[in-house]
Scaffold this motif. Structure first.
Motif, mmCIF file in Angstrom:
data_model
loop_
_atom_site.group_PDB
_atom_site.id
_atom_site.type_symbol
_atom_site.label_atom_id
_atom_site.label_comp_id
_atom_site.label_asym_id
_atom_site.label_seq_id
_atom_site.Cartn_x
_atom_site.Cartn_y
_atom_site.Cartn_z
ATOM 1 N N PRO A 127 3.092 9.732 -7.568
ATOM 2 C CA PRO A 127 2.433 9.189 -8.767
ATOM 3 C C PRO A 127 3.399 8.488 -9.710
ATOM 4 N N LEU A 128 4.652 8.911 -9.732
ATOM 5 C CA LEU A 128 5.645 8.263 -10.592
ATOM 6 C C LEU A 128 5.926 6.846 -10.108
ATOM 7 N N LEU A 129 6.039 6.685 -8.797
ATOM 8 C CA LEU A 129 6.287 5.356 -8.244
ATOM 9 C C LEU A 129 5.071 4.453 -8.396
ATOM 10 N N THR A 130 3.879 5.027 -8.227
ATOM 11 C CA THR A 130 2.663 4.237 -8.417
ATOM 12 C C THR A 130 2.577 3.711 -9.843
ATOM 13 N N ALA A 131 2.906 4.556 -10.816
ATOM 14 C CA ALA A 131 2.885 4.126 -12.213
ATOM 15 C C ALA A 131 3.900 3.022 -12.471
ATOM 16 N N ALA A 132 5.002 3.026 -11.723
ATOM 17 C CA ALA A 132 6.035 2.005 -11.887
ATOM 18 C C ALA A 132 5.705 0.710 -11.159
ATOM 19 N N GLY A 133 4.569 0.675 -10.446
ATOM 20 C CA GLY A 133 4.170 -0.538 -9.733
ATOM 21 C C GLY A 133 4.416 -0.499 -8.247
ATOM 22 N N PHE A 134 4.685 0.708 -7.703
ATOM 23 C CA PHE A 134 4.941 0.871 -6.277
ATOM 24 C C PHE A 134 3.945 1.878 -5.692
ATOM 25 N N PRO A 135 2.723 1.455 -5.408
ATOM 26 C CA PRO A 135 1.715 2.398 -4.914
ATOM 27 C C PRO A 135 2.000 2.851 -3.483
ATOM 28 N N ARG A 136 1.536 4.047 -3.173
ATOM 29 C CA ARG A 136 1.732 4.604 -1.840
ATOM 30 C C ARG A 136 0.693 4.037 -0.875
ATOM 31 N N LEU A 137 1.133 3.781 0.375
ATOM 32 C CA LEU A 137 0.233 3.404 1.462
ATOM 33 C C LEU A 137 0.140 4.593 2.414
ATOM 34 N N PRO A 138 -0.916 5.381 2.316
ATOM 35 C CA PRO A 138 -0.959 6.661 3.030
ATOM 36 C C PRO A 138 -1.070 6.553 4.535
ATOM 37 N N ASP A 139 -1.412 5.364 5.068
ATOM 38 C CA ASP A 139 -1.554 5.237 6.516
ATOM 39 C C ASP A 139 -0.223 5.111 7.243
ATOM 40 N N ALA A 182 -1.990 -11.065 -14.227
ATOM 41 C CA ALA A 182 -3.336 -10.503 -14.173
ATOM 42 C C ALA A 182 -3.570 -9.773 -12.861
ATOM 43 N N GLY A 183 -3.071 -10.348 -11.764
ATOM 44 C CA GLY A 183 -3.192 -9.671 -10.479
ATOM 45 C C GLY A 183 -2.414 -8.376 -10.442
ATOM 46 N N PHE A 184 -1.222 -8.393 -11.005
ATOM 47 C CA PHE A 184 -0.387 -7.189 -11.101
ATOM 48 C C PHE A 184 -1.144 -6.112 -11.876
ATOM 49 N N ALA A 185 -1.702 -6.468 -13.027
ATOM 50 C CA ALA A 185 -2.405 -5.492 -13.857
ATOM 51 C C ALA A 185 -3.618 -4.910 -13.138
ATOM 52 N N ALA A 186 -4.374 -5.767 -12.441
ATOM 53 C CA ALA A 186 -5.556 -5.279 -11.729
ATOM 54 C C ALA A 186 -5.175 -4.350 -10.587
ATOM 55 N N ASN A 187 -4.141 -4.713 -9.835
ATOM 56 C CA ASN A 187 -3.674 -3.842 -8.751
ATOM 57 C C ASN A 187 -3.138 -2.523 -9.290
ATOM 58 N N HIS A 188 -2.399 -2.610 -10.379
ATOM 59 C CA HIS A 188 -1.801 -1.413 -10.964
ATOM 60 C C HIS A 188 -2.877 -0.462 -11.456
ATOM 61 N N ARG A 189 -3.883 -1.007 -12.096
ATOM 62 C CA ARG A 189 -4.964 -0.155 -12.593
ATOM 63 C C ARG A 189 -5.670 0.553 -11.439
ATOM 64 N N ALA A 190 -5.833 -0.146 -10.312
ATOM 65 C CA ALA A 190 -6.520 0.422 -9.159
ATOM 66 C C ALA A 190 -5.597 1.274 -8.287
ATOM 67 N N GLY A 191 -4.293 1.255 -8.565
ATOM 68 C CA GLY A 191 -3.343 2.005 -7.752
ATOM 69 C C GLY A 191 -3.226 1.470 -6.338
ATOM 70 N N ARG A 192 -3.337 0.141 -6.195
ATOM 71 C CA ARG A 192 -3.314 -0.449 -4.860
ATOM 72 C C ARG A 192 -2.168 -1.445 -4.722
ATOM 73 N N ALA A 193 -1.849 -1.748 -3.471
ATOM 74 C CA ALA A 193 -0.819 -2.740 -3.184
ATOM 75 C C ALA A 193 -1.405 -4.136 -3.240
ATOM 76 N N ALA A 194 -0.566 -5.100 -3.562
ATOM 77 C CA ALA A 194 -0.984 -6.496 -3.550
ATOM 78 C C ALA A 194 -1.235 -6.954 -2.123
ATOM 79 N N ALA A 195 -2.173 -7.879 -1.954
ATOM 80 C CA ALA A 195 -2.453 -8.436 -0.627
ATOM 81 C C ALA A 195 -1.265 -9.264 -0.152
ATOM 82 N N ARG A 196 -1.060 -9.264 1.163
ATOM 83 C CA ARG A 196 0.014 -10.057 1.756
ATOM 84 C C ARG A 196 -0.552 -10.960 2.838
ATOM 85 N N GLY A 197 0.118 -12.053 3.049
ATOM 86 C CA GLY A 197 -0.230 -12.932 4.142
ATOM 87 C C GLY A 197 0.492 -12.523 5.410
ATOM 88 N N GLY A 198 0.504 -13.425 6.371
ATOM 89 C CA GLY A 198 1.178 -13.157 7.628
ATOM 90 C C GLY A 198 2.689 -13.205 7.490
#
Length: 403
Positions: free
Chosen positions: A274-286, A194-210
């Motif tokens: 966009p191809l990588l984002t669709a595959a589950g690897f969103p870009r981090l523009p910063d 469910a987290g994967f699907a929500a992140n994928h729909r938003a085109g965002r990376a999953a949160a990470r800890g330290g």
């Protein structure tokens, strides 16, 4: 936009048990066996192709497929089985793609697929879940369904074994014990999916800890191979290398797979984004460049580089269950070659590994509770800068090249 998940396992392993548990939580489940029957139904191009390959003896009087007659051929002959798969698998994949497109936006679309046998096929899914059980348990289940024990053994033997299947899977569920045992493994998957699907729909990376170090995991190379196959499925057969600490046998690391995708230039990285984002690897523009180093390799043999030579594009993971750093660097650029050379130096020099591990452990003590990894990464830069001459001497001594 939805994510696709394959649930695979040998006959009698209990794939349907796991898919039913996921369906309870909201997954859209597609049964490959049903699709397999559908694409070879009466009057379909699939049935016509089977008749052409195997003869009219596999067609019943009413024009439908005579499944026992076909099974008698393909289960006794691996060549015939491969021929049948060559007919049906593309048709099944096309039908699955249509059902995925029809699913609600943000869905987790699960394909119950027994015949997932190659890395390329697995790479077509965002995640692959394997289901296994001991052979005696599987035979007992199949006999309970009315199959003779000898036939059950033959069907199991005709499929790939669990060792080969596990290499294709991101998650493995042991379904050899009680239903409660299986439920205890399968249901926590839903949070990840469910987290994967929500992140994928938003085109965002999953949160990470330290940044927390863990002992070297012998499964990291296999994980990297699966992720590389997914990158290839997204952008084509471009060079992808497993780099970073998880690519160095025996070295403790953060549980993050670093990959380097080679691009011709940064314009190509923009096309790939966009191809990588669709595959589950969103870009981090910063993240647009690496820290420059005193590096003695570039395409012209010059010893000086400009900060702009260290630019890159950077992607991460939408899957909360596996952290990934995907660096897109230009072929023959200093940062492209430096990453490969640093990995190879660590692989070949035990003293370098020991020194680097000591630094990582000290840095973890300072930054292990950070919300992100920037402080941890910055703290290593002094060591890396001080190691440039040492790495260069090693590279000269072995005649290193990036290959």
């Amino acid at each position: 936009m939805s994510i696709t998940v394959a649930v695979t396992g040998g006959i009698g392993a209990g794939k349907s048990t796991v898919t039913a548990l996921l369906a309870e939580r909201g997954a859209v489940v597609v049964d490959s066996d049903r699709l397999a029957r559908e694409v070879v139904g009466s009057g379909t191009p699939g049935l016509a192709a089977i008749a052409e390959r195997f003869g009219t003896g596999v067609i019943s009087a009413d024009g439908s497929l005579d499944r026992p007659a076909l099974a008698a051929i393909v289960f006794a002959d691996p060549v015939s089985r491969k021929a049948l798969e060559g007919i049906t698998h593309p048709l099944i994949r096309a039908r699955f793609a249509q059902l995925q497109a029809d699913a609600p936006v943000g869905s987790v679309v699960v394909n119950d697929i027994p015949l997932l046998t190659t890395a390329d096929a697995a790479a077509a899914f965002h995640l692959v879940i394997g289901v296994g059980a001991p052979e005696d348990v599987r035979i007992r289940r199949l006999v309970g369904r009315g199959l003779a024990a000898a036939d059950a053994r033959a069907r199991i033997a005709a499929q790939i074994d669990d060792e080969a299947r596990q290499a294709l899977c991101d998650v493995w569920v042991d379904n050899g014990a009680t239903p409660e045992h299986t439920r205890g493994q399968a249901l926590p998957l839903w949070s990840r999916l469910a987290g994967f699907a929500a992140n994928h729909r938003a085109g965002r990376a999953a949160a990470r800890g330290g940044p927390v170090l863990v002992p070297y995991d012998p499964q990291w190379p296999a994980t990297a191979r699966r992720l590389i196959a997914r990158v290839h499925a997204a952008v084509g057969d471009h060079r992808v290398d497993h780099i970073g600490s998880t690519a160095v046998p025996g070295l403790a690391s953060k549980d993050v797979i670093d990959l380097q995708l080679t691009v011709a230039d940064l314009a190509q990285a923009e096309v790939f984004a966009p191809l990588l984002t669709a595959a589950g690897f969103p870009r981090l523009p910063d993240y647009t460049r690496d820290t420059p180093h005193d590096f003695r390799y570039d395409r012209d043999g010059h010893h000086e580089t400009h900060p702009d030579d260290w630019r890159k594009a950077f992607h991460a993971n939408s899957d909360p269950g596996q952290s990934i750093n995907l660096h897109l660097r230009v072929r023959d650029s200093p940062n492209w070659a430096w990453s490969l050379r640093f990995r190879d130096w660590l692989r070949s020099d035990a003293g370098a590994r020991s020194d680097y591990l000591a630094l990582k452990e000290q840095t973890e003590l300072v930054h292990g509770q950070d919300a992100g990894v920037d402080g941890y990464a910055d703290a290593k830069e002094d060591f890396l800068a001080r190691s440039d001459a040492r790495i260069g001497a090693w590279a000269d001594s072995v005649g290193w090249s990036p290959g």
